[in-house]
Design an enzyme around this catalytic site. Structure first.
Site, PDB file in Angstrom:
ATOM      1  N   LYS A   1       0.855  -1.140   0.048  1.00 23.64           N
ATOM      2  CA  LYS A   1       0.042   0.030   0.114  1.00 23.64           C
ATOM      3  C   LYS A   1       0.816   1.344   0.018  1.00 23.64           C
ATOM      4  O   LYS A   1       1.872   1.367   0.466  1.00 23.64           O
ATOM      5  CB  LYS A   1      -0.905  -0.114   1.277  1.00 23.64           C
ATOM      6  CG  LYS A   1      -2.275   0.855   1.090  1.00 23.64           C
ATOM      7  CD  LYS A   1      -3.116   0.052   0.440  1.00 23.64           C
ATOM      8  CE  LYS A   1      -4.371   0.894   0.165  1.00 23.64           C
ATOM      9  NZ  LYS A   1      -5.423   0.053  -0.384  1.00 23.64           N
TER      10      LYS A   1
ATOM     11  N   ASP B   1      -6.782   4.287  -4.995  1.00 25.55           N
ATOM     12  CA  ASP B   1      -7.287   3.883  -3.605  1.00 25.55           C
ATOM     13  C   ASP B   1      -8.125   5.495  -3.505  1.00 25.55           C
ATOM     14  O   ASP B   1      -8.165   6.064  -4.372  1.00 25.55           O
ATOM     15  CB  ASP B   1      -6.570   3.824  -2.329  1.00 25.55           C
ATOM     16  CG  ASP B   1      -7.252   3.344  -1.043  1.00 25.55           C
ATOM     17  OD1 ASP B   1      -7.612   2.149  -1.178  1.00 25.55           O
ATOM     18  OD2 ASP B   1      -7.463   3.974  -0.277  1.00 25.55           O
TER      19      ASP B   1
ATOM     20  N   GLY C   1     -20.373   7.344   1.493  1.00 27.48           N
ATOM     21  CA  GLY C   1     -19.283   7.777   0.564  1.00 27.48           C
ATOM     22  C   GLY C   1     -20.193   8.294  -0.787  1.00 27.48           C
ATOM     23  O   GLY C   1     -21.357   7.999  -1.090  1.00 27.48           O
ATOM     24  N   PHE C   2     -19.292   8.744  -1.627  1.00 31.69           N
ATOM     25  CA  PHE C   2     -19.992   8.937  -2.948  1.00 31.69           C
ATOM     26  C   PHE C   2     -18.863   8.772  -4.180  1.00 31.69           C
ATOM     27  O   PHE C   2     -18.932   9.520  -5.144  1.00 31.69           O
ATOM     28  CB  PHE C   2     -20.511  10.270  -2.884  1.00 31.69           C
ATOM     29  CG  PHE C   2     -19.725  11.549  -2.845  1.00 31.69           C
ATOM     30  CD1 PHE C   2     -19.062  11.877  -1.778  1.00 31.69           C
ATOM     31  CD2 PHE C   2     -19.342  12.457  -4.196  1.00 31.69           C
ATOM     32  CE1 PHE C   2     -18.430  13.108  -1.697  1.00 31.69           C
ATOM     33  CE2 PHE C   2     -18.545  13.415  -3.927  1.00 31.69           C
ATOM     34  CZ  PHE C   2     -18.064  13.704  -2.950  1.00 31.69           C
ATOM     35  N   GLY C   3     -17.986   8.176  -3.673  1.00 29.00           N
ATOM     36  CA  GLY C   3     -16.823   7.904  -4.593  1.00 29.00           C
ATOM     37  C   GLY C   3     -16.929   6.724  -5.754  1.00 29.00           C
ATOM     38  O   GLY C   3     -18.042   6.170  -5.679  1.00 29.00           O
ATOM     39  N   ASN C   4     -15.916   6.263  -6.182  1.00 30.43           N
ATOM     40  CA  ASN C   4     -15.991   5.205  -7.147  1.00 30.43           C
ATOM     41  C   ASN C   4     -16.412   3.850  -6.627  1.00 30.43           C
ATOM     42  O   ASN C   4     -17.380   3.064  -7.415  1.00 30.43           O
ATOM     43  CB  ASN C   4     -14.295   4.955  -7.393  1.00 30.43           C
ATOM     44  CG  ASN C   4     -14.154   3.697  -8.345  1.00 30.43           C
ATOM     45  OD1 ASN C   4     -15.021   3.577  -9.435  1.00 30.43           O
ATOM     46  ND2 ASN C   4     -13.584   2.940  -7.970  1.00 30.43           N
ATOM     47  N   VAL C   5     -16.430   3.494  -5.349  1.00 30.97           N
ATOM     48  CA  VAL C   5     -16.811   2.148  -4.770  1.00 30.97           C
ATOM     49  C   VAL C   5     -18.201   2.526  -4.488  1.00 30.97           C
ATOM     50  O   VAL C   5     -18.979   1.467  -4.974  1.00 30.97           O
ATOM     51  CB  VAL C   5     -15.955   1.967  -3.339  1.00 30.97           C
ATOM     52  CG1 VAL C   5     -16.401   0.791  -2.720  1.00 30.97           C
ATOM     53  CG2 VAL C   5     -14.351   1.849  -3.673  1.00 30.97           C
ATOM     54  N   ALA C   6     -18.739   3.495  -3.996  1.00 25.82           N
ATOM     55  CA  ALA C   6     -20.054   3.617  -3.700  1.00 25.82           C
ATOM     56  C   ALA C   6     -20.769   3.688  -4.870  1.00 25.82           C
ATOM     57  O   ALA C   6     -21.769   3.004  -5.039  1.00 25.82           O
ATOM     58  CB  ALA C   6     -20.263   5.012  -3.063  1.00 25.82           C
ATOM     59  N   TRP C   7     -20.315   4.215  -6.113  1.00 30.33           N
ATOM     60  CA  TRP C   7     -20.689   4.460  -7.495  1.00 30.33           C
ATOM     61  C   TRP C   7     -21.299   3.075  -8.005  1.00 30.33           C
ATOM     62  O   TRP C   7     -22.242   2.467  -8.358  1.00 30.33           O
ATOM     63  CB  TRP C   7     -20.222   5.100  -8.261  1.00 30.33           C
ATOM     64  CG  TRP C   7     -20.472   4.923  -9.841  1.00 30.33           C
ATOM     65  CD1 TRP C   7     -21.330   5.671 -10.457  1.00 30.33           C
ATOM     66  CD2 TRP C   7     -19.327   4.215 -10.881  1.00 30.33           C
ATOM     67  NE1 TRP C   7     -21.291   5.224 -11.801  1.00 30.33           N
ATOM     68  CE2 TRP C   7     -20.139   4.517 -12.006  1.00 30.33           C
ATOM     69  CE3 TRP C   7     -18.234   3.682 -10.396  1.00 30.33           C
ATOM     70  CZ2 TRP C   7     -19.719   4.094 -12.837  1.00 30.33           C
ATOM     71  CZ3 TRP C   7     -17.953   2.955 -11.656  1.00 30.33           C
ATOM     72  CH2 TRP C   7     -18.551   3.173 -12.956  1.00 30.33           C
TER      73      TRP C   7
HETATM   74  O1  2IT Z   1      -7.933  -1.589  -1.132  1.00 28.01           O
HETATM   75  C1  2IT Z   1      -7.973  -2.010  -2.193  1.00 28.01           C
HETATM   76  O2  2IT Z   1      -8.057  -3.098  -2.267  1.00 28.01           O
HETATM   77  C2  2IT Z   1      -7.704  -1.117  -3.328  1.00 28.01           C
HETATM   78  N1  2IT Z   1      -7.518   0.026  -3.184  1.00 28.01           N
HETATM   79  C3  2IT Z   1      -7.413  -1.764  -4.713  1.00 28.01           C
HETATM   80  C4  2IT Z   1      -6.051  -2.319  -4.748  1.00 28.01           C
HETATM   81  C5  2IT Z   1      -5.599  -2.632  -6.056  1.00 28.01           C
HETATM   82  O3  2IT Z   1      -4.294  -2.782  -6.206  1.00 28.01           O
HETATM   83  O4  2IT Z   1      -6.388  -2.714  -6.737  1.00 28.01           O
END
Ligand code: 2IT
Length: 444
Positions: free
Chosen positions: A126, A166, A237-243
């Site tokens: 990370k 991320d 949230g309202f980002g990529n993941v929430a979307w």
């Molecule tokens: O928390 C995660 O698993 C991510 N931000 C994606 C990590 C990735 O390498 O796609």
């Protein structure tokens, strides 16, 4: 807490003072796997756990850049290369002012187990920076990304360490980072994932975390003979993941009534669907990090400075950031009849909340629920290695199989008293594979 777990944690805390998020992430894993660790002298003798909590490598560096006013700005960059037992380091980059060593170590530690659960050959890593994209121009973001990569490029590579996005790092940032890597190395390789589809990215990668999370919830519900359709969801949230999650919930007949930002939450009892989902992308592109304009656009309620866990829903899916749902929130959800909480953000729930929800209703941790994101990153790596692109349908089909496998693993290792403990299942399932690989590779 057991005496020996307590001693283990005290020793860790003494070695890593002040790293509270990292301690929280380790403690949750250690509590889950201790019985297996204790019963397995091979692991203990090789000090597998003691080695697992020590990153293989921590890189910290200066990121100087010049803003649009001509002023010099300095940020701090990081890459935590946590564990490479089962594959190259893999994990996202987070750009957010809260970023520090503790947060990235917790994320890198979690990533190791998550990546193991995906069934794909990826180690854990990370990185990121305390850079805040909020209010920055496109030009500033590009200059920052170029400076960041000018140091990072020497530490990463398609067989060494493959970063992705991320919080604060999406397709645009990956583009700037990739461009600078390619320029410095004179090499077009799969060194980053989350790339644009025109230049090596995988279809479905932007949707993968949210889609995968909803597939996981489908399996949790199926255990009780239920399905997504007809259920009401609270999403934060309202980002990529929430979307991604909201899109898939709608497709499967569920209704999402909340989203949130650092400024508060939106309550839209009619459901967030159609053009309202598209609007999330526009909102995110403004770089302002506020959700309140949604209420003005669609004439619904904005509740400032609060989180959506006070709304009566069947299912809650935290999709924002760590520790966004605490014990009080968990009590409130339970009292309001919520049946299931699927953590989509990494460590979205405090330990107390996660344990309470596991006991009282049904709960699954982020490292299982959100693993679809990194799983499709793994599929992007495969496609890059083959110099070939799969169709959306092919990627989606593989994602579905992976999420089912992760759910099966949780059931296999977490089944007990007629109920699945997903925290235990995910931690033990993720741990065993990494531990065996470490044992096989000797003391490294
Ligand atoms: O928390 C995660 O698993 C991510 N931000 C994606 C990590 C990735 O390498 O796609």
């Amino acid at each position: 807490m057991k005496e020996d777990i307590y001693s283990f944690m005290e020793a860790l805390k003494a070695r890593t003072p002040g790293e509270k998020e990292f301690h929280q992430a380790v403690q949750e894993v250690v509590e889950s796997i201790w019985d297996i660790y204790d019963a397995n002298p091979r692991y203990k003798k090789a000090k597998i756990l003691e080695r697992m909590v020590e990153p293989e490598r921590v890189i910290m560096f200066r990121v100087p850049w010049v803003n649009d006013r001509g002023e010099v700005e300095i940020n701090r960059g990081y890459r935590i290369e946590f564990n490479s037992a089962i594959g190259p380091y893999k994990g996202g980059l987070r750009f957010h002012p809260s970023v520090n060593l503790s947060i990235l170590k917790f994320l890198g530690f979690e990533q190791t187990f998550k990546n193991s659960l995906t069934t794909l050959p990826m180690g854990g890593g990370k990185g990121g920076s305390d850079f805040s994209p909020k209010g920055k121009s496109d030009n500033e973001i590009m200059h920052f990304c170029q400076s960041f990569m000018t140091e990072l490029f020497r530490h990463i590579g398609p067989n060494t360490d493959v970063p992705a996005g991320d919080i604060g790092v999406g397709g645009r940032e990956i583009g700037y980072l990739f461009g600078q890597y390619k320029r410095l190395r004179n090499e077009f390789t799969g060194v980053l994932t989350g790339k644009g589809v025109e230049w090596g990215g995988s279809l479905i990668r932007p949707e993968a975390t949210g889609f995968g999370a909803v597939y996981f919830v489908q399996h949790m519900l199926a255990e009780q003979g239920k399905e997504i359709a007809g259920h009401t969801f609270a999403v934060s949230g309202f980002g990529n993941v929430a979307w991604g999650a909201i899109s898939k919930i709608n497709e499967l007949g569920g209704k999402v009534v909340t989203i949130s930002g650092p400024d508060g939450y939106i309550y839209d009892p009619d459901g967030i669907s159609g053009e309202k989902i598209d609007y999330l992308l526009e909102l995110r592109a403004t770089n302002n990090d506020i959700v309140s304009p949604y209420a003005e656009e669609f004439g619904c309620k904005f509740i400032p400075d609060r989180r959506p866990w006070e709304v009566k829903v069947d299912i809650a899916m935290p999709c924002a950031t760590q520790n966004e749902l605490n014990e009080t929130d968990a009590h409130q959800l339970i009292n309001n009849g919520c049946q299931l909480v699927a953590e989509v953000s990494n460590m979205g729930c405090t330990t107390e909340a996660a344990y309470l929800l596991t006991d009282a209703i049904r709960f699954a941790p982020g490292k299982a629920v959100n693993a679809g994101g990194v799983a499709v990153s793994g599929l992007e790596m495969s496609q890059n290695s083959m110099r070939y692109n799969w169709s959306s349908a092919e990627v989606d089909a593989r994602l579905k199989i992976i999420m089912k496998d992760i759910h099966d693993t949780c059931v296999q290792f977490g089944q007990g008293n007629g109920k699945v403990n997903y925290i235990k299942g995910a931690n033990v399932g993720g741990f065993v594979k990494v531990a065996e690989a470490m044992l096989a590779q000797g003391i490294v």
